[in-house]
Design an enzyme around this catalytic site. Structure first.
Site: not given
Length: 591
Positions: A253-254, A284, A307, A375, A377
């Site tokens: 994650d991130a 990510e 996107h 995207q 939540g």
């Protein structure tokens, strides 16, 4: 060293405990219903002890100059993250599907799910036959490690080695992975190495040096990855999930929030060296760091592609969507041909350059999705794409997603065009923290035009309300409704085409280019490993699109692979692509 942190059963009812707590004047092992025992100081800030503690023993640590704390490397908890840690014998589980071998990564079709929303580990096991029949072959579990409270997305975890008791036991998680392998499904786990949650994290008391005082993140002081013990804690965690639970891969994650230039490469190298079987490693990464995908990691979630598709489907242009709204079809074409849209260009939303050139990477280096937990939540009301876009446009987008060579990902409910929201939810026990999360959530949306009215902001669901979680759980009745059953049959049909006609030749696929056909239409082609050419044209506009030269050379007999709706193939043969539709074709080598 195996299990460098935490409790390691040695057999015969004995256990070795290790805690990294530099600067503590002393550490005492507390066992429920047994005498406290002082731990022995070892070099580099370690405290160790070998003593009687059979599997099932409840234990904690008493710090010499601080509180009594759970083991930060606990493998299981009693009484939530703040409770007693449990000595766990991982060798006691008897694996059934020991001959399992995962598919090659380029053949992956990922299904992201929230374990709690699906009824815990047992609930996911019950869903496995349906998911296998659908045609996905890789499950991605949102984080399952222990968090404070009854409910959470998982990104507020504080005990990275312990499955949260709200979902089930360690044995039940192993049974889930085991059963998935029996159904031919690989299983990936989402792990969070960039921060801890706001409640139940005791590292500040155990070892303040675990964090940096000179660098802040949105979650507080940055984790200090300059320290070898900190790096070992997280890399050991990655190895733990892969070894003890036999996960087939990890999604990190991130990682843009990890303050280290070398940690990710080290993690990849150590995992590859320690695990003999294939392991999927996916990132990510807001930075679009293509260099990490060249050899260290298999893929990255491609937010750029998401996107572009979202703008084409909805017309939304606020926040980060503004970076794609000027020419969404042209930007989508770049994503289909080259992976990243932003490859060093300045993002107006971020205010700085972002990304690296990525056209040299294979399509499988990118995981594309129409939606994921973030995207959906992170919208104020958790609206699904099926609530925002017309069904025919959605069918076109899913054809593009599921038949293009990049690795496709579905978010739970995508397969039947679910319109049930997926909201941001928590279950913090402390009233002050629950209030802070609720008000922070509402402040977050105050900059959006639709939420300038304080009364409308007040209607944003309270993350800590149990009803918010309940509203986010899949509804079996929704799936059974006729339009939803038809949607699921459509998705299953596309996945069958991918499996039977494309999967075996996706490794080695390369782009032959993509371009915008109109402001809301795109065309792309790829050469597959055996020389066949796969093409897709999709348009999201309201009028028919003339195809006088768009599909040159003309499609030959039998080249049509799929259309997004009945009649699309005939319309294409007649020279136009209908409104909100898509077509895929396959020219075999030599045709």
């Amino acid at each position: 060293m195996t299990h460098a942190f935490g409790a390691l059963p040695l057999g015969g009812g004995r256990c070795r405990f290790r805690l990294w707590a530099p600067g503590q004047p002393g550490v005492t092992l507390l066992r429920r219903d047994a005498m406290p025992l002082p731990m022995q100081a070892a070099p580099e800030g370690w405290w160790t002890l070998e003593t009687e503690a059979p599997p099932g023993t409840r234990y904690r640590y008493a710090l010499g100059d601080g509180p009594t704390v759970p083991d930060p490397a606990s493998h299981a908890q009693e009484g939530d993250a703040e409770g007693w840690s449990i000595v766990t014998n991982h060798a006691a589980y008897h694996w059934q599907n020991t001959a399992w071998n995962p598919h090659p990564w380029p053949q992956s079709v990922v299904y992201e799910l929230h374990v709690g929303a699906m009824g815990g580990f047992r609930g996911v096991i019950d869903a496995l036959p349906r998911l296998a029949a659908l045609g996905v072959n890789t499950l991605e579990l949102m984080p399952v490690n222990d968090f404070s409270g009854a409910r959470n997305w998982g990104y507020d975890g504080v005990l990275p080695y312990a499955p949260d008791g709200a979902y089930g036991t360690p044995e039940e998680l192993k049974a889930l992975v085991d059963a998935a392998h029996g159904h031919g499904l690989a299983v990936m786990l989402d792990v969070v190495y960039n921060h801890f949650g706001p409640a139940g994290n005791y590292w500040h008391s155990i070892a303040p040096g675990f964090f940096r005082g000179d660098l802040r993140t949105p979650w507080g002081d940055a984790i200090d990855f300059r320290r070898p013990e900190v790096r070992d804690f997280f890399i050991g965690n990655a190895l733990f999930w892969l070894r003890e639970y036999r996960f087939d891969g990890l999604r990190l994650d991130a990682v843009h929030a990890i303050a280290s230039e070398t940690f990710l490469a080290e993690l990849s190298e150590r995992v590859r060296a320690a695990i003999a079987r294939p392991v999927y490693l996916v990132l990510e990464n807001e930075r679009n760091d293509a260099a990490l995908l060249a050899e260290k990691f298999d893929a990255q979630w491609n937010d750029d592609a998401h996107h572009c598709l979202h703008v084409l489907l909805t017309g939304e242009a606020e926040a980060y969507y503004a970076d794609y709204a000027d020419a969404p079809a042209a930007r989508l074409a770049r994503a289909l041909a080259e992976g990243f849209v932003y490859q060093g260009e300045v993002s107006a939303h971020l205010g700085h350059a972002r990304g690296q050139p990525s056209a040299h990477l294979p399509p499988s280096a990118f995981v594309n999705a129409l939606q994921n937990h973030d995207q959906v939540g992170n919208r104020a009301f958790g609206e699904r794409i099926a609530s925002l876009a017309p069904p025919d446009a959605l069918r076109a987008a899913f054809l593009l997603l599921l038949l293009a060579p990049p690795v496709p990902m579905l978010f739970m409910g995508d397969e039947f065009f679910s319109e049930r929201p997926f909201l941001f939810f928590t279950g913090f026990a402390a009233p002050a923290l629950a209030e802070a999360v609720r008000e922070g959530r509402r402040r977050e949306f105050a900059r959006f035009a639709a939420f300038q009215d304080p009364a409308r902001r007040a209607r944003i669901p309270d993350p800590n309300d149990p009803a918010t979680f309940a509203a986010s759980r899949p509804d079996p009745a929704e799936r059974m409704a006729a339009p939803k059953a038809e949607a699921e049959a459509y998705i299953a049909g596309l996945l069958a085409l991918r499996r039977e006609r494309l999967a075996f030749r996706l490794a080695g696929a390369k782009s032959l280019g993509a371009r915008a056909l109109a402001p809301r239409a795109v065309r792309a082609e790829w050469q597959l490993a055996d020389g066949a050419v796969l093409g897709i044209a999709a348009q999201f506009g309201d009028g028919a699109l003339a195809l006088s030269t768009a599909l040159s050379p003309p499609l030959g007999e039998g080249a049509i692979l799929a259309g997004s709706a009945p009649g699309v193939a005939e319309a294409v043969a007649a020279g136009e692509l209908p409104p909100r539709s898509a077509i895929a074709w396959l020219r075999e080598a030599g045709a």
